[in-house]
Design a protein around this motif. Sequence first.
Motif, PDB file in Angstrom:
ATOM      1  N   GLU A 151       6.330   1.034  -0.988  1.00 21.02           N
ATOM      2  CA  GLU A 151       7.228   1.630  -0.242  1.00 21.02           C
ATOM      3  C   GLU A 151       8.054   1.165   0.682  1.00 21.02           C
ATOM      4  OE1 GLU A 151       4.712   5.987   0.340  1.00 21.02           O
ATOM      5  OE2 GLU A 151       3.823   4.438   2.315  1.00 21.02           O
ATOM      6  N   SER A 152       7.082  -0.433   0.669  1.00 19.46           N
ATOM      7  CA  SER A 152       7.692  -1.129   1.826  1.00 19.46           C
ATOM      8  C   SER A 152       8.995  -1.929   1.578  1.00 19.46           C
ATOM      9  CB  SER A 152       6.582  -2.042   1.962  1.00 19.46           C
ATOM     10  OG  SER A 152       5.561  -2.062   2.751  1.00 19.46           O
ATOM     11  N   ALA A 153       9.522  -1.660   0.549  1.00 18.34           N
ATOM     12  CA  ALA A 153      10.172  -2.045  -0.944  1.00 18.34           C
ATOM     13  C   ALA A 153      11.230  -1.366  -0.421  1.00 18.34           C
ATOM     14  CB  ALA A 153       9.774  -2.399  -2.030  1.00 18.34           C
ATOM     15  N   GLU A 154      11.564  -0.052   0.298  1.00 22.20           N
ATOM     16  CA  GLU A 154      12.501   0.708   0.497  1.00 22.20           C
ATOM     17  C   GLU A 154      13.530   0.327   1.113  1.00 22.20           C
ATOM     18  OE1 GLU A 154      11.086   4.552   1.337  1.00 22.20           O
ATOM     19  OE2 GLU A 154       9.880   5.141  -0.711  1.00 22.20           O
ATOM     20  N   PRO A 155      13.191  -0.129   2.019  1.00 25.68           N
ATOM     21  CA  PRO A 155      14.234  -0.556   3.272  1.00 25.68           C
ATOM     22  C   PRO A 155      15.175  -2.229   2.505  1.00 25.68           C
ATOM     23  CG  PRO A 155      11.803  -0.597   4.368  1.00 25.68           C
ATOM     24  CD  PRO A 155      12.043  -0.320   3.348  1.00 25.68           C
ATOM     25  N   TRP A 156      14.832  -2.885   1.573  1.00 30.08           N
ATOM     26  CA  TRP A 156      15.147  -3.610   1.098  1.00 30.08           C
ATOM     27  C   TRP A 156      16.033  -3.808  -0.092  1.00 30.08           C
ATOM     28  CZ3 TRP A 156      13.792  -8.656   2.409  1.00 30.08           C
ATOM     29  CH2 TRP A 156      12.923  -8.891   3.183  1.00 30.08           C
ATOM     30  N   ALA A 157      15.319  -2.060  -1.161  1.00 33.88           N
ATOM     31  CA  ALA A 157      16.133  -1.484  -1.527  1.00 33.88           C
ATOM     32  C   ALA A 157      17.817  -1.153  -1.233  1.00 33.88           C
ATOM     33  CB  ALA A 157      15.206  -0.512  -2.856  1.00 33.88           C
ATOM     34  N   THR A 158      18.102  -0.616  -0.172  1.00 28.21           N
ATOM     35  CA  THR A 158      18.792   0.159   0.722  1.00 28.21           C
ATOM     36  C   THR A 158      19.750  -0.977   1.157  1.00 28.21           C
ATOM     37  OG1 THR A 158      17.225   2.196   1.820  1.00 28.21           O
ATOM     38  CG2 THR A 158      19.280   1.654   2.223  1.00 28.21           C
ATOM     39  N   ALA A 159      19.643  -2.185   1.439  1.00 28.88           N
ATOM     40  CA  ALA A 159      19.398  -2.851   1.875  1.00 28.88           C
ATOM     41  C   ALA A 159      20.316  -3.888   1.220  1.00 28.88           C
ATOM     42  CB  ALA A 159      19.201  -3.836   3.264  1.00 28.88           C
ATOM     43  N   ARG A 184       1.465  -8.251 -11.678  1.00 29.17           N
ATOM     44  CA  ARG A 184       0.275  -9.521 -11.545  1.00 29.17           C
ATOM     45  C   ARG A 184       0.888  -9.586  -9.649  1.00 29.17           C
ATOM     46  NH1 ARG A 184       4.617 -13.105 -14.897  1.00 29.17           N
ATOM     47  NH2 ARG A 184       6.300 -11.464 -14.143  1.00 29.17           N
ATOM     48  N   VAL A 185       1.337  -8.884  -9.508  1.00 31.42           N
ATOM     49  CA  VAL A 185       1.673  -9.431  -7.917  1.00 31.42           C
ATOM     50  C   VAL A 185       0.428  -8.821  -7.141  1.00 31.42           C
ATOM     51  CG1 VAL A 185       3.836 -10.754  -7.588  1.00 31.42           C
ATOM     52  CG2 VAL A 185       3.838  -7.719  -7.370  1.00 31.42           C
ATOM     53  N   ILE A 186      -0.408  -7.630  -7.780  1.00 31.57           N
ATOM     54  CA  ILE A 186      -1.022  -5.991  -7.169  1.00 31.57           C
ATOM     55  C   ILE A 186      -1.688  -7.331  -6.913  1.00 31.57           C
ATOM     56  CG2 ILE A 186      -2.240  -5.859  -9.379  1.00 31.57           C
ATOM     57  CD1 ILE A 186      -2.346  -3.462  -8.953  1.00 31.57           C
ATOM     58  N   GLU A 187      -2.413  -6.336  -5.839  1.00 32.15           N
ATOM     59  CA  GLU A 187      -3.556  -6.419  -4.716  1.00 32.15           C
ATOM     60  C   GLU A 187      -4.394  -7.252  -5.929  1.00 32.15           C
ATOM     61  OE1 GLU A 187      -5.298  -7.310  -1.327  1.00 32.15           O
ATOM     62  OE2 GLU A 187      -4.810  -4.762  -1.001  1.00 32.15           O
ATOM     63  N   PRO A 188      -6.270  -7.595  -5.546  1.00 28.28           N
ATOM     64  CA  PRO A 188      -7.152  -7.998  -6.335  1.00 28.28           C
ATOM     65  C   PRO A 188      -8.192  -7.006  -6.658  1.00 28.28           C
ATOM     66  CG  PRO A 188      -6.913 -10.103  -4.643  1.00 28.28           C
ATOM     67  CD  PRO A 188      -5.973  -8.594  -3.912  1.00 28.28           C
ATOM     68  N   THR A 189      -8.697  -7.602  -7.126  1.00 30.55           N
ATOM     69  CA  THR A 189     -10.750  -6.239  -7.287  1.00 30.55           C
ATOM     70  C   THR A 189     -11.218  -6.814  -6.435  1.00 30.55           C
ATOM     71  OG1 THR A 189     -11.173  -8.124  -9.330  1.00 30.55           O
ATOM     72  CG2 THR A 189      -9.860  -5.733  -9.462  1.00 30.55           C
ATOM     73  N   ASN A 190     -11.906  -5.796  -6.256  1.00 30.61           N
ATOM     74  CA  ASN A 190     -12.923  -5.873  -4.512  1.00 30.61           C
ATOM     75  C   ASN A 190     -13.831  -4.714  -5.376  1.00 30.61           C
ATOM     76  OD1 ASN A 190     -14.735  -6.040  -2.081  1.00 30.61           O
ATOM     77  ND2 ASN A 190     -12.953  -7.453  -2.160  1.00 30.61           N
ATOM     78  N   SER A 213       4.383  -4.847  -6.031  1.00 28.65           N
ATOM     79  CA  SER A 213       3.355  -4.251  -7.124  1.00 28.65           C
ATOM     80  C   SER A 213       3.726  -3.076  -7.118  1.00 28.65           C
ATOM     81  CB  SER A 213       2.127  -4.721  -6.807  1.00 28.65           C
ATOM     82  OG  SER A 213       1.540  -3.723  -5.488  1.00 28.65           O
ATOM     83  N   PRO A 214       2.587  -2.249  -8.335  1.00 25.38           N
ATOM     84  CA  PRO A 214       2.481  -0.734  -8.645  1.00 25.38           C
ATOM     85  C   PRO A 214       2.177   0.141  -7.371  1.00 25.38           C
ATOM     86  CG  PRO A 214       0.782  -2.125  -9.330  1.00 25.38           C
ATOM     87  CD  PRO A 214       1.796  -3.046  -9.485  1.00 25.38           C
ATOM     88  N   LEU A 215       1.598  -0.135  -6.375  1.00 22.00           N
ATOM     89  CA  LEU A 215       0.657   0.623  -5.816  1.00 22.00           C
ATOM     90  C   LEU A 215       1.564   1.193  -4.427  1.00 22.00           C
ATOM     91  CD1 LEU A 215      -2.200  -1.759  -4.718  1.00 22.00           C
ATOM     92  CD2 LEU A 215      -2.796   0.192  -5.309  1.00 22.00           C
ATOM     93  N   VAL A 222      11.613  -3.457  -9.263  1.00 20.84           N
ATOM     94  CA  VAL A 222      10.877  -3.110 -10.890  1.00 20.84           C
ATOM     95  C   VAL A 222       9.622  -3.714 -10.609  1.00 20.84           C
ATOM     96  CG1 VAL A 222      10.897  -5.249 -12.606  1.00 20.84           C
ATOM     97  CG2 VAL A 222      13.063  -4.381 -11.932  1.00 20.84           C
ATOM     98  N   ILE A 223       8.857  -3.182 -10.792  1.00 21.28           N
ATOM     99  CA  ILE A 223       7.814  -2.634 -10.388  1.00 21.28           C
ATOM    100  C   ILE A 223       6.636  -3.850 -11.541  1.00 21.28           C
ATOM    101  CG2 ILE A 223       5.128  -1.768 -11.152  1.00 21.28           C
ATOM    102  CD1 ILE A 223       6.474  -0.478  -9.214  1.00 21.28           C
ATOM    103  N   ASP A 224       5.589  -4.568 -11.046  1.00 22.27           N
ATOM    104  CA  ASP A 224       4.938  -6.453 -11.687  1.00 22.27           C
ATOM    105  C   ASP A 224       3.475  -6.366 -11.073  1.00 22.27           C
ATOM    106  OD1 ASP A 224       4.453  -8.776 -12.503  1.00 22.27           O
ATOM    107  OD2 ASP A 224       5.962  -9.984 -12.329  1.00 22.27           O
TER     108      ASP A 224
END
Length: 209
Positions: free
Chosen positions: A65-73, A83-89, A58-60, A79-81
Amino acid sequence: MPADRIHLVRHGEVFNPDGVLYGRLPGYRLSESGREMAQAAADYLVAEGRNVTALICSPLQRTQESAEPWATAYRLTPVIDERVIEPTNVFEGTQMRKALKNPLNWRHLLRPSVPSWGEPFRSIADRMLSAIDDAWQSVDGGDVVIVSHQAPIWVTHLAVAGEKLAHDPRSRRCALSSVTSFERRGTTWREVAYAEPAATGSAVDVGAV
């Protein structure tokens, strides 16, 4: 040949000393523990021998930051999507206990099955299923990791299981840096695994919507 599996991964612990419901607010980064959690999630799939060929988030800030270990491994570029962002509230930016003491806010709780305080569960399910369908077709084999948020991941679980989307947010089985895995069987999705590879016993988890 499409993807073998789709893994929905929740972000790690967020640095949130004021206990704010942060929602889509900018500037909420991972804590040091959160970074360790994200690394543990990536290490888990590496240890499982999964071949991850695409990485989406997601773009947040906390998901990127949580994607960084996956990118390295896996030597991938996230890729930013949207559609997988946090809902509004409507409670975004507040401390829930304080907000609920104000009678003017009670109207937002009148229809929890929608829910009346934010994006409808049906809307969340539709956008998430669209995102995982596209992710499944975007690669020539291997797995796709999508780093997202608690509510979208749990609502996807409910939709795939054929259960009612309306639920109590306190009942969600979606820990920080958890990995919920799906496979495509014919024209339908099936959940095949759920794992909590990170130590979250002392984590602060009050910002999810």
